[in-house]
Design a protein around this motif. Structure first.
Motif, PDB file in Angstrom:
ATOM      1  N   LEU A  13       3.832   6.281  -2.998  1.00 47.54           N
ATOM      2  CA  LEU A  13       4.159   6.048  -1.375  1.00 47.54           C
ATOM      3  C   LEU A  13       5.282   4.861  -1.325  1.00 47.54           C
ATOM      4  O   LEU A  13       6.064   5.158  -0.359  1.00 47.54           O
ATOM      5  CB  LEU A  13       2.761   5.705  -0.926  1.00 47.54           C
ATOM      6  CG  LEU A  13       1.893   6.959  -0.507  1.00 47.54           C
ATOM      7  CD1 LEU A  13       0.606   6.356  -0.194  1.00 47.54           C
ATOM      8  CD2 LEU A  13       2.389   8.067   0.499  1.00 47.54           C
ATOM      9  N   PHE A  14       5.183   4.191  -2.180  1.00 49.80           N
ATOM     10  CA  PHE A  14       6.219   2.920  -1.946  1.00 49.80           C
ATOM     11  C   PHE A  14       7.470   3.651  -2.393  1.00 49.80           C
ATOM     12  O   PHE A  14       8.484   3.246  -1.426  1.00 49.80           O
ATOM     13  CB  PHE A  14       5.931   2.106  -3.133  1.00 49.80           C
ATOM     14  CG  PHE A  14       4.898   0.724  -2.706  1.00 49.80           C
ATOM     15  CD1 PHE A  14       5.236   0.204  -1.535  1.00 49.80           C
ATOM     16  CD2 PHE A  14       4.002   0.367  -3.452  1.00 49.80           C
ATOM     17  CE1 PHE A  14       4.306  -1.009  -1.111  1.00 49.80           C
ATOM     18  CE2 PHE A  14       3.182  -0.738  -3.250  1.00 49.80           C
ATOM     19  CZ  PHE A  14       3.409  -1.202  -2.019  1.00 49.80           C
ATOM     20  N   ALA A  15       7.654   4.492  -3.301  1.00 52.68           N
ATOM     21  CA  ALA A  15       8.886   5.312  -3.444  1.00 52.68           C
ATOM     22  C   ALA A  15       9.632   6.018  -2.187  1.00 52.68           C
ATOM     23  O   ALA A  15      10.673   6.025  -2.195  1.00 52.68           O
ATOM     24  CB  ALA A  15       8.922   6.022  -4.638  1.00 52.68           C
ATOM     25  N   LEU A  16       8.878   6.633  -1.382  1.00 58.76           N
ATOM     26  CA  LEU A  16       9.003   7.068  -0.231  1.00 58.76           C
ATOM     27  C   LEU A  16       9.780   6.149   0.748  1.00 58.76           C
ATOM     28  O   LEU A  16      10.888   6.579   1.254  1.00 58.76           O
ATOM     29  CB  LEU A  16       7.949   7.839   0.541  1.00 58.76           C
ATOM     30  CG  LEU A  16       7.410   8.919  -0.504  1.00 58.76           C
ATOM     31  CD1 LEU A  16       6.052   9.545   0.264  1.00 58.76           C
ATOM     32  CD2 LEU A  16       8.524   9.980  -0.777  1.00 58.76           C
ATOM     33  N   GLY A  17       9.299   5.051   0.830  1.00 62.07           N
ATOM     34  CA  GLY A  17      10.299   3.992   1.668  1.00 62.07           C
ATOM     35  C   GLY A  17      10.101   4.039   2.975  1.00 62.07           C
ATOM     36  O   GLY A  17      10.898   3.233   3.773  1.00 62.07           O
ATOM     37  N   LYS A  18       9.323   4.746   3.661  1.00 60.93           N
ATOM     38  CA  LYS A  18       9.388   4.867   5.150  1.00 60.93           C
ATOM     39  C   LYS A  18       8.268   3.609   5.580  1.00 60.93           C
ATOM     40  O   LYS A  18       7.547   3.492   4.608  1.00 60.93           O
ATOM     41  CB  LYS A  18       8.833   6.053   5.700  1.00 60.93           C
ATOM     42  CG  LYS A  18       9.351   7.290   5.541  1.00 60.93           C
ATOM     43  CD  LYS A  18      10.524   7.777   6.410  1.00 60.93           C
ATOM     44  CE  LYS A  18      10.972   9.212   6.067  1.00 60.93           C
ATOM     45  NZ  LYS A  18      12.117   9.171   4.903  1.00 60.93           N
TER      46      LYS A  18
END
Lengths: 449, 449
Positions: free
Chosen positions: B296-301
């Protein structure tokens, strides 16, 4: 003799009174106890070997060049915090038995007796101290591996009946073992020495012969570990080689370490031993080499990559020297081992960083970095998993092929080879994949039983 | 009585014959030994508590609903590999003293006696087993912390003169301690119980009273650890709370863990205990939560970052549950601890990877990745340095503020807060810098002494 259940509470008498003329013929002008061997004098090595075995009190018997040897002994006592007394033996020329007689008024028997010119792997002396506790008479340590003795012609041989000595001497036949120059003496030794002396034999062997004749002389066979006596320059060289082999043997059991690194590291260690460079400094040097390799990898030219590859392997070799040096100079500390292991992980980080940095330049995306991070994870976890296992189970993981494939010596060697082929990144990633698989396999296997 | 130097070679007699009517009033229709408490029946918990203390032989005395309790006891013996014998006490209604008398022909004294409805923190029973070895008479374990007893009015009190019991009963005054339902009985107990029974008192307390009057009753004070007896549904609830507090207390000593996570993890553990979910599965769930957070961190929204931040803290809480669950259900294994620690490091890797991946998008250069790799190095080394220290020095590093600042509970909490503020990357890097500094400082400090 009273019951001897805590043998290491007894003192050791170190015989350091002889002239050692054969050693001096090599051009060496020092008294034998002061002769240097891998950075320590023979006396210092003898004292530290016994200290390692747990002995806490020392009597050093001096004779030839007595003042000089005494001064050195006092200085060593101060430096290493030893409870040490120097005993002068004015009759040293009459045989080394007189040196044992010289302590008669200084300490009650039993005590250990050790020759300053005999060099032992510390575990061997420890083994002797352990075994002595069940015996009732005076004891001599003997080595049944007679074919491995350096100068068998000159060695003192022992004839045995079970564990009793029945004869001793340089010329006896048949014989079963060789005198190692290690004794545990009860009070009966003094009378035996005096008797032999009256009959014209002032040597310790003479006293032992008397006790053997009375059936009061026991032998303990020590069949493992290195020892030798040092009488000549050749003997000194043999001792040096033997000690270096011992300390390298106790290194970890990696393939590259055993078959390649060790030969180089032993050579370097021998040179380092006579300097004042400490093992902890060597640890730092190995780390610095790895960091330099990381920086050179990052530059990414063919020349710098090849240089980096060579430095990686050099770091691996030097990483073996700190432990060898520490063992050979009795400088092993928990801190040193801790420092070494932590710096190894940081060094691995530096190498991974350099290789990944360079590779990411040609391949703009994030995936080289992801692989780099996963590679570092693999390398650190291969070690971490072993440490954690030791802590949780109380014993190490089995040293099987998987263990050897994930050891640092092989990893650095493979990265070095990969670097020489100008392919450090794929090599690193392949090694990492193998390490992750091994960790998973270990977890799975241990779970099933 | 013969010399008792290996008390854990003696068996334990578990009294499980009573009706337990007050507990059943709460709507529970099971015999008391079968009443569930945090996933184990009272009988199973009693058996496993004594097994943990090293006791290897068990006699379970049954009475009310004897067949059902006996069947359960046999099944437990099989499941846990116990040497267990069921003893029927047809006179169980005449008092619990008759249950002790029932083993008279089955096992020679001495033996331990324990009530099935008394719940103990295992260390407390271990402490009792340890202390028993120096005593000569029959012994009762007593708790001088009378104000902490759950239902003091209903408790059996004990009057002491030094370590001798002089009176025992529910109504005596003054009293110094409370009967804990733990005994070590010599053969004199049988006579005392028979005498009391003849005078109309069939309880174990009656027998103890007789021995006390003869000056043959000793007390051992146990002042640490949780215990309670379970007579009512409220008592059962109190026992559950107490046991959960014990297992959470033995967790590591991080600030966040102690003051925040523990309250949540205890609540979750209580729910998990009554399911068949194993501690090792919980370990994996905590890992999966961390990996999800990394993704989820990688998605960055903003939304996914906030969700990731919450998941990170959730992973930290759940990471406390596995150990609690294992301890409360006697499922602690070295493998579980190993698995937990290795997955923690992989979970940290996933979080660092996700955070760094996202940050590198806005900042095209390599430096976010270098910082990411150095951050992971910091987090893994903070743990590695501690493990390696324990291995090398044989004892852990001091648990000072620096140790607490580099613990995983604080790290995940800080990353979670940083995530909620939409600043996970700088938070991570700041934490990493702190960890590296701490490692350097530790090395330096330990070197100086």
């Amino acid at each position: 003799m009273e019951k001897r259940n805590i043998p290491k509470d007894f003192p050791v008498v170190i015989l350091a009174a002889g002239e050692g003329s054969r050693l001096r013929k090599g051009g060496n002008h020092l008294p034998k106890p002061l002769a240097p061997l891998l950075g320590l004098t023979l006396l210092e090595r003898a004292l530290l070997t016994w200290k390692t075995a747990g002995v806490r009190r020392f009597y050093v018997v001096v004779g030839w060049e007595g003042k000089r040897v005494a001064a050195h002994a006092q200085e060593l006592a101060k430096r290493h915090g030893l409870d040490l007394e120097v005993v002068e033996n004015p009759r040293w020329q009459e045989g080394n038995g007189t040196s044992v007689l010289a302590v008669k008024d200084r300490t009650p028997a039993p005590f250990f007796v050790s020759m300053v010119d005999h060099v032992f792997e510390p575990s061997l002396v420890e083994g002797f101290v352990q075994q002595v506790k069940d015996k009732k008479s005076t004891i001599i340590a003997v080595d049944p591996r007679v074919t491995q003795v350096f100068d068998l012609a000159d060695a003192t041989k022992v004839r045995l009946e079970e564990d009793r000595v029945v004869d001793i001497g340089k010329e006896i036949l048949p014989y079963h073992a060789v005198d190692m120059g290690l004794f545990f003496c009860g009070p009966e030794i003094f009378q035996a020495l005096e008797k032999a002396k009256k009959e014209g034999d002032g040597s310790l062997t003479g006293g032992v012969k008397k006790l053997a004749a009375q059936g009061e002389m026991c032998a303990v066979k020590l069949e493992e570990g290195f020892w030798t006596d040092v009488d000549t320059p050749e003997g000194l060289e043999y001792a040096q080689k033997g000690l270096l082999t011992c300390v390298a043997r106790s290194q970890d059991e990696g393939w590259i370490s055993r078959h390649f690194n060790r030969h180089l590291s032993r050579w370097i260690t021998a040179r380092l031993a006579s300097t004042s460079i400490t093992p902890n400094l060597v640890t730092f040097l190995a780390f610095a080499l790895a960091v330099a390799a990381g920086c050179l990898f990052a530059l990414g030219k063919l020349g710098t990559t090849i240089l980096a590859a060579l430095l990686v392997q050099a770091a691996s070799v030097v990483d073996g020297c700190d432990g060898e040096l520490a063992r050979i100079k009795f400088m092993v500390t928990p801190w040193g081992a801790w420092w070494d292991t932590l710096l190894d992980r940081y060094a691995d980080g530096a190498i991974v960083l350099g290789i990944t940095w360079e590779y990411s330049h040609g391949h703009g995306e994030a995936w080289p970095w992801i692989l780099g991070l996963l590679s570092f994870l693999a390398f650190v976890m291969a070690s971490y998993a072993k440490k954690e296992h030791a802590l949780r189970f109380g014993h190490p993981l089995p040293r099987d092929a998987g263990d050897k494939l994930t050891r640092r010596d092989l990893r650095l060697f493979a990265i070095s080879v990969g670097g020489l082929l100008n392919r450090p990144f794929p090599t690193m990633v392949a090694l990492a994949a193998m390490s992750h698989l091994w960790i998973g396999w270990m977890l799975w296997r241990k779970r099933k039983g």
